[in-house]
Design an enzyme around this catalytic site. Structure first.
Site, PDB file in Angstrom:
ATOM      1  N   HIS A  52       0.834  -1.212   0.000  1.00  0.00           N
ATOM      2  CA  HIS A  52       0.000   0.000   0.000  1.00  0.00           C
ATOM      3  C   HIS A  52       0.862   1.252   0.000  1.00  0.00           C
ATOM      4  CE1 HIS A  52      -3.778   2.130   0.610  1.00  0.00           C
ATOM      5  NE2 HIS A  52      -3.243   2.823   1.590  1.00  0.00           N
ATOM      6  N   HIS A  54       0.841   5.510  -1.435  1.00  0.00           N
ATOM      7  CA  HIS A  54       0.395   6.678  -2.211  1.00  0.00           C
ATOM      8  C   HIS A  54       1.684   7.439  -2.487  1.00  0.00           C
ATOM      9  CE1 HIS A  54      -3.605   5.670  -0.722  1.00  0.00           C
ATOM     10  NE2 HIS A  54      -3.171   5.766   0.508  1.00  0.00           N
ATOM     11  N   ARG A  78      -5.271  15.397   6.721  1.00  0.00           N
ATOM     12  CA  ARG A  78      -5.854  15.166   5.397  1.00  0.00           C
ATOM     13  C   ARG A  78      -6.075  16.483   4.652  1.00  0.00           C
ATOM     14  NH1 ARG A  78     -11.411  12.059   3.587  1.00  0.00           N
ATOM     15  NH2 ARG A  78     -12.340  14.035   4.221  1.00  0.00           N
ATOM     16  N   TYR A 117      -4.849   7.542  -6.711  1.00  0.00           N
ATOM     17  CA  TYR A 117      -6.108   8.292  -6.884  1.00  0.00           C
ATOM     18  C   TYR A 117      -5.926   9.722  -7.355  1.00  0.00           C
ATOM     19  CZ  TYR A 117      -5.218   9.964  -2.068  1.00  0.00           C
ATOM     20  OH  TYR A 117      -4.667  10.505  -0.941  1.00  0.00           O
ATOM     21  N   ARG A 204     -16.450   5.459   2.337  1.00  0.00           N
ATOM     22  CA  ARG A 204     -16.881   6.851   2.246  1.00  0.00           C
ATOM     23  C   ARG A 204     -16.961   7.287   0.785  1.00  0.00           C
ATOM     24  NH1 ARG A 204     -12.164   9.007   4.214  1.00  0.00           N
ATOM     25  NH2 ARG A 204     -11.288   7.021   4.815  1.00  0.00           N
ATOM     26  N   HIS A 226      -9.564   1.012   1.676  1.00  0.00           N
ATOM     27  CA  HIS A 226      -9.290   1.500   3.041  1.00  0.00           C
ATOM     28  C   HIS A 226     -10.521   1.225   3.886  1.00  0.00           C
ATOM     29  CE1 HIS A 226      -6.782   4.893   1.028  1.00  0.00           C
ATOM     30  NE2 HIS A 226      -5.917   4.279   1.798  1.00  0.00           N
ATOM     31  N   HIS A 263      -5.605  -1.151   6.569  1.00  0.00           N
ATOM     32  CA  HIS A 263      -5.711  -0.725   7.976  1.00  0.00           C
ATOM     33  C   HIS A 263      -6.591  -1.697   8.784  1.00  0.00           C
ATOM     34  CE1 HIS A 263      -3.672   2.800   6.610  1.00  0.00           C
ATOM     35  NE2 HIS A 263      -4.698   3.240   5.910  1.00  0.00           N
ATOM     36  N   ASP A 314       2.200   3.212   2.750  1.00  0.00           N
ATOM     37  CA  ASP A 314       1.078   4.143   2.763  1.00  0.00           C
ATOM     38  C   ASP A 314       1.485   5.590   2.477  1.00  0.00           C
ATOM     39  OD1 ASP A 314      -1.339   5.352   3.158  1.00  0.00           O
ATOM     40  OD2 ASP A 314      -1.737   4.519   5.126  1.00  0.00           O
TER      41      ASP A 314
HETATM   42  C1  NGQ Z   1      -5.465   8.505   1.505  1.00  0.00           C
HETATM   43  N1  NGQ Z   1      -4.580   7.887   3.650  1.00  0.00           N
HETATM   44  O1  NGQ Z   1      -6.297   8.184   0.678  1.00  0.00           O
HETATM   45  O2  NGQ Z   1      -4.376   8.973   1.185  1.00  0.00           O
HETATM   46  C2  NGQ Z   1      -5.783   8.276   2.955  1.00  0.00           C
HETATM   47  C3  NGQ Z   1      -6.322   9.539   3.580  1.00  0.00           C
HETATM   48  C4  NGQ Z   1      -8.810   9.299   3.404  1.00  0.00           C
HETATM   49  C5  NGQ Z   1      -4.669   7.145   4.733  1.00  0.00           C
HETATM   50  N2  NGQ Z   1      -5.840   6.734   5.104  1.00  0.00           N
HETATM   51  C6  NGQ Z   1      -7.575  10.020   2.968  1.00  0.00           C
HETATM   52  N3  NGQ Z   1      -3.623   6.829   5.432  1.00  0.00           N
HETATM   53  O3  NGQ Z   1      -8.753   8.202   3.945  1.00  0.00           O
HETATM   54  O4  NGQ Z   1      -9.871   9.875   3.172  1.00  0.00           O
HETATM   55 ZN    ZN Z   2      -3.865   4.684   2.125  1.00  0.00          ZN
END
Ligand code: NGQ
Ligand code: ZN
Length: 444
Positions: A52, A54, A78, A117, A204, A226, A263, A314
Site C-alpha cells: 500500500h 500513495h 488530510r 487516486y 466513504r 481502506h 488498515h 502508505d
Molecule cells: C489517503 N490515507 O487516501 O491517502 C488516505 C487519507 C482518506 C490514509 N488513510 C484520505 N492513510 O482516507 O480519506
Molecule cells: Zn492509504
C-alpha cells in the site's frame, strides 16, 4: 549473473553457501552448499511486496509535524495532504514517485502496490490522456525497476450517505464507466510481471452499489479498500448503516482472498474472526498508522484465527521495511505489555514477521508466489553483515528488524541489480530531480 549467499532463506528454510544463478528476470538455479565464484552476499532473502503506497505523499514527508492552532488529527493532516495533492503536475508527481520507489527498493521492497487516486488535472478536468497520471507511475517504475501492482482508485463520493465530494477531492473523481476505461488503459501499460487491480477508495468514497458494479465488471483482480482506520469512520458508518465498517463491507460484498483491507484497525472480535476466515489480507501500515494516530490492529487475535497480513508504506512519511515490522511488533508489546507478541510459534519473531508479510503481501498484490527457487522471479534482497557477526539466518533478520548492525546492501528486482552498497544506482539523478520539485512546491 551468479550470487553466492553465505545463507539464503529458501522455501523450506535456511541454507548455507547457496549459489543462485539469474537469467534475465528469473532465477535459473539454486544450489545450496555449492559456493564458488560470484557476487557474495551475507544473507539472501526474497524481495518483499509493499502492498500500500500513495507515492505522491512522499513529497510532503516531514511537512505536517508542526502543531496547528487546534488539536491535530488524521482529519487536519488530510486537509494539508489535499492541498499538497492539488498542487502537483504530472512531471512533479513522477519525480516524487521515482524517489519513493528508489527508497522502497533500498529498503528491500521489490514490488509496490500503488493505490493511485491522483487522476485529474488540478482543476478537476481529465487530462487529454485520462490515464496520464497512471502512466507517470509506470514511467517511474521503468526507471527504478520496481515491479508494480497498479491499483487505480475509484472515488466518487465525499462520505457516507453518499455525501457529495468536496472541492479538495476534485482530482480523484470518476463515474463508473470512465473508471473502467482507466483500468483498461492501465492494463495496456503493464510490463512483464506487472499487475493491475483496482481499489474502491473507502466506504466513504464508494457506495455498496458501486462495489457490486465494479466487482461484476472487474472479476479476478486484486481489490483493495481502506476501511475502519479512524474511530470517526466507524461512528459515521454506524450512523449511516447501523453496522461497523468491516461488518458492513463483509455483509455487502463477498470478501475473499483477492481482497486486501487496508488498515482494518478498529475491529470487534466477531469482525477480526470473520476477516481472518475470509482469506483476505489485512493491509497493515504501522509507520503511517502511528504517524496519523490511527490506533492498533488486533494482531495476535487475528493471527490466532489464521488471518493473513502484509505491510504497506502508505503515506511514505518514512520508507523503511525493517521499521514497519518493528513498529508493528512494538505497538502490540506496548498495548499488551508482553514481548514477541506477533510470533505465533516459538522462535525468531523477525523471521515470523518477515514470512507472514512476504506471503500476505504477495497474495494481496497478485504477483507470483515469492521465494528463492528455480523458475521464480529474480526479486532478491541481500542483507549485509558489515561487522562480520556470522550469525544464523534468523538472527540476521532479528538484528535487521530490531537492531542496527544488519542492513540491506543489494537488491535485484526482476533480475536487475538496482541497489548495490545500500544505494539505488539511479539515486543521485532521482534525488536531484526530487529536491527541485519539493523546493518548487514549497515556494508556491
Ligand atoms: C489517503 N490515507 O487516501 O491517502 C488516505 C487519507 C482518506 C490514509 N488513510 C484520505 N492513510 O482516507 O480519506
Ligand atoms: Zn492509504
Amino acid at each position: 549473473m551468479k550470487i553466492i549467499a553465505e545463507r539464503a532463506l529458501l522455501p523450506d528454510g535456511w541454507a548455507e553457501n547457496v549459489a543462485v544463478v539469474l537469467e534475465g528476470a528469473r532465477i535459473a538455479s539454486v544450489a545450496p552448499g555449492a559456493g564458488g565464484e560470484g557476487q557474495r552476499v551475507a544473507c539472501l532473502i526474497p524481495g518483499m511486496a509493499n502492498l500500500h503506497s500513495h507515492a505522491f505523499q512522499r513529497g510532503f514527508s516531514g511537512l505536517t509535524e508542526a502543531r496547528g492552532p487546534g488539536r491535530d488529527s488524521f482529519w487536519t493532516w488530510r486537509e494539508m495532504m489535499y492541498r499538497f495533492a492539488l498542487s502537483l503536475d504530472p512531471d512533479e508527481a513522477q519525480a516524487i514517485a521515482a524517489m519513493a520507489q528508489v527508497e522502497m527498493l533500498e529498503a528491500g521492497y521489490t514490488r509496490a502496490g500503488e493505490f493511485h487516486y491522483l487522476h485529474h488535472a488540478p482543476d478537476g478536468q481529465a487530462y487529454d490522456d485520462p490515464a496520464e497520471m497512471s502512466a507517470r507511475i509506470f514511467a517511474a517504475a521503468a526507471e527504478t525497476g520496481i515491479a508494480l501492482t497498479h491499483l487505480p482508485v475509484f472515488y466518487a463520493h465525499g462520505g457516507f450517505g453518499p455525501a457529495p465530494a468536496v472541492e479538495g477531492q476534485r482530482r480523484f473523481l470518476h463515474g463508473r464507466d470512465a473508471f473502467l476505461r482507466l483500468v483498461e488503459a492501465c492494463d495496456g501499460m503493464r510490463r512483464d510481471g506487472d499487475v493491475v487491480g483496482y481499489a474502491p477508495h473507502s466506504l466513504r468514497a464508494a457506495t455498496a452499489e458501486d462495489l457490486h458494479a465494479l466487482a461484476a465488471a472487474l472479476p479476478d483482480r486484486p481489490v483493495h479498500i481502506h476501511v475502519a482506520e479512524q474511530v470517526k469512520e466507524v461512528e459515521d458508518c454506524l450512523a449511516f448503516s447501523g453496522r461497523r465498517p468491516v461488518e458492513y463491507l463483509m455483509g455487502e460484498v463477498e470478501i475473499g482472498p483477492r481482497w486486501c483491507l487496508i488498515h482494518a484497525t478498529h475491529l470487534i472480535a466477531a469482525e477480526t474472526r470473520a476477516l481472518a476466515e475470509s482469506g483476505a489480507v489485512a493491509g497493515l501500515c504501522p509507520v503511517t498508522e502511528a504517524n496519523l494516530g490511527d490506533g492498533i490492529f488486533p494482531g495476535p487475535d487475528f493471527l490466532a484465527a489464521g488471518g493473513r497480513f502484509g505491510i504497506g508504506t502508505d503515506s511514505n512519511v518514512r520508507i523503511d521495511l525493517a521499521e514497519e515490522l518493528r513498529v508493528l511488533e512494538y505497538g502490540q508489546r506496548l498495548i499488551r505489555r508482553e514481548r514477541n507478541a506477533l510470533a505465533t510459534a516459538p522462535g525468531s519473531t523477525g523471521a515470523q514477521l518477515f514470512a507472514g508479510a512476504l506471503a500476505g503481501g504477495a497474495q494481496a498484490l497478485g504477483g507470483e508466489a515469492p521465494g528463492i527457487a528455480a523458475g521464480a522471479a529474480a526479486d532478491l534482497v541481500g542483507l549485509g553483515d558489515p561487522l562480520g557477526l556470522g550469525v544464523s539466518g534468523d538472527q540476521m533478520l532479528d538484528r535487521w528488524i530490531f537492531g542496527r548492525e544488519v542492513a540491506v546492501a543489494d537488491v535485484w528486482a526482476r533480475g536487475r541489480h538496482v541497489v548495490a552498497g545500500g544505494a539505488h544506482l539511479a539515486r543521485e539523478a532521482v534525488a536531484a530531480r526530487y529536491a527541485k520539485v519539493v523546493n518548487r512546491v514549497l515556494a508556491r
